[in-house]
Design a protein around this motif. Structure first.
Motif, PDB file in Angstrom:
ATOM      1  N   ARG A 204     -22.297  54.322 -65.201  1.00 44.11           N
ATOM      2  CA  ARG A 204     -21.320  53.265 -64.938  1.00 44.11           C
ATOM      3  C   ARG A 204     -21.282  52.352 -66.154  1.00 44.11           C
ATOM      4  NH1 ARG A 204     -18.412  54.569 -60.463  1.00 44.11           N
ATOM      5  NH2 ARG A 204     -18.317  52.472 -59.539  1.00 44.11           N
ATOM      6  N   ASN A 205     -20.092  52.209 -66.752  1.00 47.31           N
ATOM      7  CA  ASN A 205     -19.930  51.343 -67.918  1.00 47.31           C
ATOM      8  C   ASN A 205     -19.140  50.106 -67.498  1.00 47.31           C
ATOM      9  OD1 ASN A 205     -20.027  50.907 -70.965  1.00 47.31           O
ATOM     10  ND2 ASN A 205     -17.826  50.792 -70.563  1.00 47.31           N
ATOM     11  N   GLU A 229     -12.768  46.831 -73.032  1.00 48.25           N
ATOM     12  CA  GLU A 229     -11.698  47.630 -72.432  1.00 48.25           C
ATOM     13  C   GLU A 229     -12.182  48.926 -71.808  1.00 48.25           C
ATOM     14  OE1 GLU A 229      -8.500  46.897 -75.920  1.00 48.25           O
ATOM     15  OE2 GLU A 229     -10.592  47.332 -76.444  1.00 48.25           O
ATOM     16  N   GLY A 230     -13.430  49.276 -72.053  1.00 45.88           N
ATOM     17  CA  GLY A 230     -13.885  50.584 -71.642  1.00 45.88           C
ATOM     18  C   GLY A 230     -13.471  51.630 -72.656  1.00 45.88           C
ATOM     19  N   ALA A 231     -13.552  52.891 -72.277  1.00 48.08           N
ATOM     20  CA  ALA A 231     -13.264  53.995 -73.189  1.00 48.08           C
ATOM     21  C   ALA A 231     -11.774  54.293 -73.233  1.00 48.08           C
ATOM     22  CB  ALA A 231     -14.021  55.241 -72.754  1.00 48.08           C
ATOM     23  N   PRO A 232     -11.265  54.812 -74.368  1.00 47.14           N
ATOM     24  CA  PRO A 232      -9.859  55.204 -74.478  1.00 47.14           C
ATOM     25  C   PRO A 232      -9.618  56.625 -73.978  1.00 47.14           C
ATOM     26  CG  PRO A 232     -10.905  55.494 -76.592  1.00 47.14           C
ATOM     27  CD  PRO A 232     -11.968  54.951 -75.664  1.00 47.14           C
ATOM     28  N   ASN A 238     -19.292  62.621 -65.223  1.00 42.66           N
ATOM     29  CA  ASN A 238     -20.229  61.707 -64.552  1.00 42.66           C
ATOM     30  C   ASN A 238     -20.143  60.281 -65.068  1.00 42.66           C
ATOM     31  OD1 ASN A 238     -21.252  62.547 -67.052  1.00 42.66           O
ATOM     32  ND2 ASN A 238     -23.385  62.262 -66.417  1.00 42.66           N
ATOM     33  N   TYR A 239     -19.174  60.014 -65.953  1.00 40.97           N
ATOM     34  CA  TYR A 239     -18.999  58.694 -66.571  1.00 40.97           C
ATOM     35  C   TYR A 239     -17.825  57.975 -65.922  1.00 40.97           C
ATOM     36  CZ  TYR A 239     -17.608  55.241 -70.122  1.00 40.97           C
ATOM     37  OH  TYR A 239     -17.239  54.094 -70.773  1.00 40.97           O
ATOM     38  N   THR A 240     -18.031  56.690 -65.576  1.00 46.91           N
ATOM     39  CA  THR A 240     -16.968  55.880 -64.987  1.00 46.91           C
ATOM     40  C   THR A 240     -16.942  54.507 -65.623  1.00 46.91           C
ATOM     41  OG1 THR A 240     -17.230  56.993 -62.846  1.00 46.91           O
ATOM     42  CG2 THR A 240     -16.041  54.899 -62.850  1.00 46.91           C
TER      43      THR A 240
END
Length: 271
Positions: A204-205, A229-232, A238-240
C-alpha cells in the motif's frame, strides 16, 4: 512470513541542484519530523534497532528482530533518526486503533541526519539491503509475518528492502507513506517493480496531494512524485496507491493519521 519464498533518465547534476534548492527551501524539519505529529501514540513499547555505517562504507544493524508471529517495523525519513521511536509509536497507534496489534514493534534508526540530502537519499539502498538481511534472519529463525512501513526516505528504504531481499523470502505487508521517490520506480521496468511483485505480499503506497515537500522534489515531465500523486502506472498486481489527500494535510501528517492506520490495519487483518 508465509513463504520462506526513475522512469525517464535525468542528468544527475540537474537532480542535485534541483533537489538541493527545494529541500533547502523547505528546511530539514519538513522532511524530518522533529516537530509533534498527530494521532494517538501506541501504548506498546517500540524497540529501536540502529543500522549504522561501518568503517568500510556499508551498513550494519546493532541487533536482531525479535522472533514473534506478528512483527511491526517502521523506518524513518530524513533527519528522523532523532525521533524515530515517537514516529513509530504514532504510526503504530493509528494501526492499533484500526484493530491490529502486533506481538512486537521495531523502529529502524539509520544515520539520516545529513545536511547533504542526496547523500542520505543514496544511502537508502544500502540501508534497505541491511533491513532485508534482518528480515531474512528473522524468517530463518522461525519468525512469522512482517508488517514493514516507512515514511519519506524511509519509504524508499522499504521498497529497496523488497528489491534486496533474497529469493524465497516474502515481506507480508509493506506500507510506504509520503515516499520520497519518482512514481515510475514502481512501474514495469522501474527499479522496484520486480522486488515488489516477487518479494512482497500486499503493498500500500499512501500519497497526498497536500504533500508538497515530496511533490516539489520528485516527479516532473512524464513522471509523478510517488508520495504526492502515486505512480503513473498500475504497478504490480499486489501494489495499490491509496490517496489520503482528504486526511493528510502535509508531509508529516501521515504519522499517526487515522485513515492511513485504518486502511493498513484492514489490509493486515484480511491477509
Amino acid at each position: 512470513m508465509r513463504d520462506n519464498t526513475r522512469g525517464q533518465e535525468e542528468n544527475s547534476e540537474t537532480i542535485a541542484v534541483d533537489r538541493r534548492t527545494v529541500l533547502k527551501g523547505v528546511g530539514t524539519a519538513a522532511l524530518a519530523g522533529p516537530m509533534a505529529t498527530i494521532g494517538v501514540a501506541s501504548a506498546q513499547i517500540v524497540e529501536v534497532i540502529e543500522v549504522e555505517e561501518t568503517l568500510f562504507g556499508g551498513f550494519e544493524a546493532d541487533g536482531s528482530l525479535p522472533v514473534v508471529d506478528e512483527l511491526f517495523v517502521f523506518v524513518h525519513g530524513w533527519f528522523g533518526d532523532t525521533t524515530v521511536r515517537s514516529q513509530a509509536s504514532d504510526v503504530l497507534g493509528s494501526v492499533e486503533a484500526g484493530g491490529y496489534t502486533p506481538d512486537a514493534a521495531i523502529a529502524i534508526e539509520w544515520p539520516a541526519t545529513n545536511f547533504w540530502y542526496l547523500d542520505a537519499e543514496g544511502d537508502t539502498e544500502a540501508v534497505g539491503a541491511e533491513v532485508a538481511r534482518l528480515i531474512e534472519e528473522f524468517s530463518d529463525s522461525g519468525g512469522g509475518n512482517v508488517r514493514l512501513t516507512g515514511h519519506s526516505l524511509g519509504g524508499r528504504i522499504v521498497y529497496w528492502t523488497a528489491t534486496s531481499i533474497g529469493s524465497g523470502y516474502t515481506i507480508d505487508t509493506i506500507g510506504g507513506m509520503g515516499a520520497a521517490a519518482d512514481g515510475s520506480t514502481v512501474c514495469l521496468g522501474g527499479q522496484w517493480h520486480s522486488g515488489i511483485a516477487d518479494n512482497a505480499g500486499t503493498v500500500r503506497n499512501y500519497h497526498s496531494q497536500n504533500d508538497t515537500t515530496v511533490g516539489s522534489a520528485y516527479g516532473g515531465i512524464g513522471d509523478t512524485a510517488l508520495g504526492t500523486e502515486g505512480a503513473p502506472c498500475g504497478g504490480a498486481s499486489n501494489y495499490t496507491d491509496v490517496d489520503v489527500t482528504a486526511s493528510v494535510g502535509g508531509h508529516l501528517e501521515y504519522l499517526g493519521d487515522s485513515q492511513v492506520g485504518s486502511d493498513l490495519a484492514t489490509v493486515i487483518l484480511n491477509d
